[in-house]
Design a protein around this motif. Structure first.
Motif, short mmCIF file in Angstrom:
data_model
loop_
_atom_site.label_atom_id
_atom_site.label_comp_id
_atom_site.label_asym_id
_atom_site.label_seq_id
_atom_site.Cartn_x
_atom_site.Cartn_y
_atom_site.Cartn_z
N PRO A 60 1.04 -1.30 0.20
CA PRO A 60 0.23 -0.18 -0.32
C PRO A 60 0.61 1.68 -0.10
O PRO A 60 1.82 0.96 0.62
N SER A 61 0.33 1.97 -0.69
CA SER A 61 0.68 3.48 -1.01
C SER A 61 0.29 4.73 -0.27
O SER A 61 0.01 5.57 -0.65
N THR A 62 -0.24 4.17 0.51
CA THR A 62 -1.53 5.46 1.48
C THR A 62 -0.29 6.83 2.32
O THR A 62 0.35 6.47 3.15
N ASP A 66 -4.21 10.35 5.14
CA ASP A 66 -5.18 9.02 4.08
C ASP A 66 -5.26 8.00 5.53
O ASP A 66 -6.21 7.15 5.62
N VAL A 67 -4.70 7.98 6.79
CA VAL A 67 -4.42 6.91 7.11
C VAL A 67 -5.61 6.96 8.59
O VAL A 67 -5.80 7.94 8.80
N HIS A 72 -4.43 1.60 9.63
CA HIS A 72 -4.98 0.89 8.40
C HIS A 72 -5.65 2.08 7.00
O HIS A 72 -5.66 3.74 7.54
N ALA A 73 -5.63 2.50 6.28
CA ALA A 73 -5.78 3.12 5.40
C ALA A 73 -7.53 3.65 5.54
O ALA A 73 -8.17 2.39 5.68
#
Length: 286
Positions: A60-62, A66-67, A72-73
């Motif tokens: 993932p590239s959050t 946006d976390v 988690h995203a």
């Protein structure tokens, strides 16, 4: 099925797709090898990726903005906007046509296959099935159906899990695993998994109500298949599935076991420190 707080129909997410591209590189393979206490030689270009190690890629590239609060995203993009605070990778079923190789460009096409709401002993549950198809220049390599479960926060007096009554065969080979915070941190870092239940003791005990840090489901699955690789080092894995029965924590060692049903079919499982079934799995080899 409508999410109560957001007012959206969760089944509208069925069919959504996400495509991620990556390259199989050496460094993550070396890092996981030493994390599993393996003595593998240094990988070279063209070497086959061990089974399940594709989880080291397509990370993932959050952005931090946006976390979510759990690390988690935030939901509502590829995955539907659920408000249930607890989430768990409950299991997977995968088939292997061929293994990606070091140096290959790979592409993963992910699709929301199903969203199902249920009510269990712990309250509301939502199961999301995600289909992941991984391609190399040689075509479809790995097809995986992944189950993610979301559930409500625990209520006072509610236990984490009920005792399992499923029987397991006599163990033919086994290991004891000590899931200390270093092991969990390493696997979180390798998979860029910032879910706080795996490394933040205050969060996991005070907010989500668990007794300790939660061992990653995919880590347990990887340990189970690694156990089989140690027993059958030249085997080619054609299919693998696992299902989580109850969580494992860093509060005590657990054991992993294997048993051959035939020359090509194996049962694998993990038991907690009390001997309760935590994860069961099966593998087909050639």
């Amino acid at each position: 099925m409508r999410n109560e707080s957001s007012g959206v129909n969760l089944r509208d997410w069925i069919g959504r797709e996400q495509v991620v591209e990556d390259t199989i590189t050496v460094a993550p393979l070396v890092a996981l090898s030493v994390t599993l206490d393996r003595d593998d030689p240094l990988p070279h270009e063209g070497d086959a990726l061990p089974p399940l190690w594709q989880w080291l890629f397509f990370l993932p590239s959050t952005p931090m903005r946006d976390v979510g609060a759990d690390g988690h995203a935030s939901l509502g993009g590829f995955l539907p906007p659920l408000t249930l605070p607890r989430r768990m990778w409950a299991g997977s079923r995968l088939t292997v046509a061929h293994c990606p190789r070091v140096g290959e460009a790979v592409r993963r096409v992910s699709r929301i296959a199903d969203v199902v709401e249920k009510t269990g002993a712990s309250g509301q549950l939502v199961f999301i099935t995600v289909q992941h198809d991984t391609f190399t220049p040689r075509g479809l390599a790995i097809s995986e159906s992944q189950d993610i479960v979301y559930r409500a926060a625990p209520t006072p007096g509610n236990t984490t899990a009920t005792a399992s009554t499923e029987a397991t065969p006599a163990s033919a080979f086994s290991r004891v695993i000590t899931p200390d915070p270093v092991l969990l941190f390493r696997y979180s870092a390798l998979t860029f998994n910032s879910h706080r239940i795996h490394y933040d003791h205050r969060y996991v005990t005070n907010v989500e109500g668990y007794p300790g840090l939660v061992v990653h489901g995919p880590l347990i699955a990887t340990l189970l298949l690694d156990l089989l690789r140690r027993e059958k080092p030249d085997a080619q894995v054609l299919a693998f599935s696992f299902r989580a029965q109850r969580p494992l924590f860093d509060t005590a060692p657990f054991s992993i076991h294997g048993h051959a049903d035939s020359a090509t079919s194996y049962r694998l499982w993990a038991l907690d420190s009390l001997g309760q079934l935590a994860v069961q799995a099966s593998a087909t080899i050639a």
